[in-house]
Design an enzyme around this catalytic site. Structure first.
Site, short mmCIF file in Angstrom:
data_model
loop_
_atom_site.label_atom_id
_atom_site.label_comp_id
_atom_site.label_asym_id
_atom_site.label_seq_id
_atom_site.Cartn_x
_atom_site.Cartn_y
_atom_site.Cartn_z
N HIS A 1 0.81 -1.22 0.00
CA HIS A 1 0.00 0.00 0.00
C HIS A 1 0.85 1.26 0.00
O HIS A 1 0.41 2.30 -0.48
CB HIS A 1 -1.01 -0.04 1.15
CG HIS A 1 -2.12 -0.99 0.85
ND1 HIS A 1 -2.08 -2.31 1.22
CD2 HIS A 1 -3.24 -0.84 0.11
CE1 HIS A 1 -3.15 -2.92 0.77
NE2 HIS A 1 -3.88 -2.05 0.09
N CYS B 1 -10.02 -3.14 -10.14
CA CYS B 1 -9.50 -1.93 -9.48
C CYS B 1 -8.11 -2.17 -8.89
O CYS B 1 -7.55 -1.29 -8.26
CB CYS B 1 -10.47 -1.43 -8.42
SG CYS B 1 -10.74 -2.62 -7.10
C1 PEP Z 1 -6.55 -5.12 -4.55
O1 PEP Z 1 -6.30 -5.93 -3.67
O2 PEP Z 1 -6.28 -5.30 -5.76
C2 PEP Z 1 -7.18 -3.84 -4.22
C3 PEP Z 1 -7.59 -3.00 -5.14
O3 PEP Z 1 -7.28 -3.51 -2.89
P1 PEP Z 1 -6.03 -3.02 -2.01
O4 PEP Z 1 -4.88 -2.80 -2.94
O5 PEP Z 1 -6.43 -1.79 -1.31
O6 PEP Z 1 -5.82 -4.17 -1.09
#
Ligand code: PEP
Ligand code: MG
Length: 600
Positions: A200, A518
């Protein structure tokens, strides 16, 4: 002497600047430049703080009970000596006078310099004095911060074009919450020792659109405070103390890249339609309400992912209440002027911590398998009052426009049922209190292989699905997405990953439910043709990636890729298969290949 370090390229572009080394515990120290006219006053602020700390320490010595061990008094003497040592406060004054750093920044910069010298000392007793030095600096910073009721670190930050040397941040590790503090701040790029491509922290760097390299192992040890550094976010290379020739070369690459971006920006008003006439939605991922401006500027047709957990970070342990959340969601909904806004319920856990976590929770986070623990929807369902509060805030925001609620990490039907109950209860509470709310669509993140495999039964309860490829890859391949030591195995091209993605898109299409991606795969141009071939028509990504993906969409014949899909996902090496199809399309008669293959 110039040398290079290698890490993972996580956010594209070139940054050239002086290194600012920070240890994570000191990341929230305000970093800002003081104006030339204010330098004397800033030096005075430091002097006043030093005198205040001296008084504090002397008072402690004076009030020490008679039975206190003699070592304690000796320790306070050491602290007083360090406080008055020219290598600390004297040198910090130099940082203020020569570099125009604010006092807190000057102290933390000098602390990094001295801490290294202590680390290299042979004598164990002297080496251990580093902890005393840190305590003295913390005391000084505490006095400076308490004395200042001015703006926060972020508000203080002065844009890099203020005439000072550009700066890049170097740290062993930076948490996503700390990263957020630097949004819109002084740093033009960053380098960390640890981290993976879809951690993240890397995601926030991409959303800030600044070059970044993570997993550069020894970077924070080898780079010194104030060194000149080039960060090549495309190649994952960091050049320390570059030669003038290297700087010129990188400046030229940077100019070329900026010209390319300006060209792509002109696509903003064009709809994203493939060469064979398929309409594609390009939406934006955001972390904060303030990101709406970038989404609109990039031509996003909606918000495909609002990571609401970022509202829960950097808050000294207090979580945002219903009204505060409502205001945040409403401002995004109104800012998007009728376009759909997908708000994900809080996805706390794994590499996204909040201060409110108890000691037991933190132990679990650090000692066990945090990515497999009480994360995301599991956390929300275990905090029912907090969950309903968030759902009420979202329902109220839906009175102002189109809101879609997205649930992270769903893996069991029991979670779906409990969520539906919580939503019905939240609605009833609003009804009973007479507050306005609107209709919402409900969607599930598909980011656990189990969810992909049983999608048809899940979709009975949902209006849409959104594939989170970042976690889907992590959980399919059992590779921690934030761990640089296994980053080479985190492979989005793995046939198992591609088969799960293709199967999810096909299941949703069969059931006539909307599906989008996403995760970071949506914003990676290497996958655009393949995903279009799988039938994907909705992509959500960082706003800065939208123009690049739009250009790809405009040049793709989706039908052509759909025909090749079975052989690609059945191949041992799908990446190579895609590269050879691109080469074939670019050169149907076996002539010279064009550059498009290089993007793969
Ligand atoms: C993912 O896991 O691809 C996602 C979009 O959520 P995050 O990156 O916030 O875990
Ligand atoms: Mg996820």
């Amino acid at each position: 002497m110039s040398f290079q370090l290698f890490g993972l390229p996580v956010s594209r572009g070139i940054a050239i600047g002086r290194a600012v080394l920070v240890a994570s515990s000191r990341l929230d120290v305000a970093h800002y430049y003081v104006a030339e006219d204010d330098v004397d006053a800033e030096v005075e602020r430091l002097r006043t703080a030093r005198n205040a700390v001296a008084r504090e320490l002397n008072a402690m010595k004076r009030d020490m009970p008679a039975e206190a061990p003699a070592e304690l008094s000796a320790l306070l003497d050491v602290h007083l000596m360090l406080l008055h040592d020219d290598t600390l406060t004297g040198a910090a004054k130099q940082w203020i006078r020569e570099r125009h750093y604010n006092a807190e920044w000057a102290l933390s910069a000098q602390l990094e310099v001295l801490a290294r010298q202590f680390d290299e000392m042979e004598d164990e007793y002297l080496r251990e004095r580093k902890a005393d030095l840190e305590q003295v600096v913390e005391r000084l910073i505490g006095v400076l911060t308490r004395g200042a009721d001015g703006p926060s670190a972020v508000e203080h930050a002065i844009a890099p074009d203020s005439g000072e040397d550009p700066l890049v941040l170097v740290a062993a590790d930076i948490s996503p919450a700390d990263m957020l503090q630097f949004k819109g701040g002084v740093f033009l790029g960053f380098v960390t020792d640890v981290g993976g491509k879809t951690s993240h922290t890397a995601i926030v760097a991409r959303s800030m659109d600044i070059p970044a390299v993570v997993g550069a192992r020894e970077a924070s040890r080898l780079i010194r405070q104030d060194d000149w550094v080039v960060i090549d976010g495309d190649a994952g290379v960091v050049i320390v103390d570059p030669t003038q020739a290297a700087i010129e070369e990188y400046r030229a690459i940077k100019r070329k890249r900026e010209a390319g971006r300006a060209r792509l920006a002109r696509l903003r008003h064009l709809p994203a339609v493939t060469r064979d006439g398929e309409r594609v939605e390009l939406q934006a991922n955001i972390e904060q309400p303030g990101d709406v401006a970038a989404a609109l500027a990039a031509g996003a047709v909606g918000i495909g992912l609002f990571r609401s957990e970022f509202l829960f970070m950097n808050r000294d342990g207090e979580l945002p209440g219903e009204d505060e959340q409502y205001e945040a969601y409403r401002s995004v909904v109104q800012g998007m002027r009728g376009r759909p806004v997908t708000i994900r319920t809080v996805d706390i856990g794994a590499d996204k911590e909040i201060e409110r976590m108890s000691a037991t929770e933190l132990r679990h986070e650090h000692a066990l398998n945090p990515a497999l623990g009480r994360r995301a929807i599991r956390w929300s369902l275990s905090e029912p009052a907090m969950f309903r509060q968030q759902l009420r805030a979202m329902l109220r925001a839906a009175a102002h426009g189109r809101v879609r609620i997205l649930l992270p990490m769903v893996s069991q039907l029991s979670e779906v049922r409990l969520t539906l109950e919580a939503l019905a209860r939240a609605r009833q509470q609003l009804e009973d209190s007479g507050r306005a709310y609107g209709a919402v669509e409900l969607g599930a993140m598909v980011e656990i292989p189990a969810a992909a495999l049983v999608l048809p039964s899940f979709l009975r309860y949902f209006d849409f699905a959104s594939i989170g490829t970042n976690d889907l890859i992590q959980y399919t391949l059992a590779i921690d997405r934030a761990d640089e030591t296994v980053a080479h195995l985190y492979n989005p091209w793995h046939p198992a990953v591609l088969q799960l993605v293709a199967q999810t898109i096909a299941s949703a299409a069969r059931l006539r439910k909307d599906v989008s991606i996403c995760g970071e795969m949506a914003g990676d141009p290497a996958f655009t043709e393949l995903l279009l071939g799988m039938g994907l028509r909705s992509f959500s990504m960082h706003p800065s990636q939208i123009p690049t993906i739009k250009e790809r969409v405009l040049g793709t014949d989706a039908g052509r890729w759909a025909k090749s899909l079975p052989e690609i996902i059945a191949a041992d090496d799908p990446e190579r298969e895609v590269a050879s199809i691109i080469a074939e399309i670019a050169s149907p008669r076996g002539g010279p290949l064009v550059a498009s293959a290089t993007a793969i």
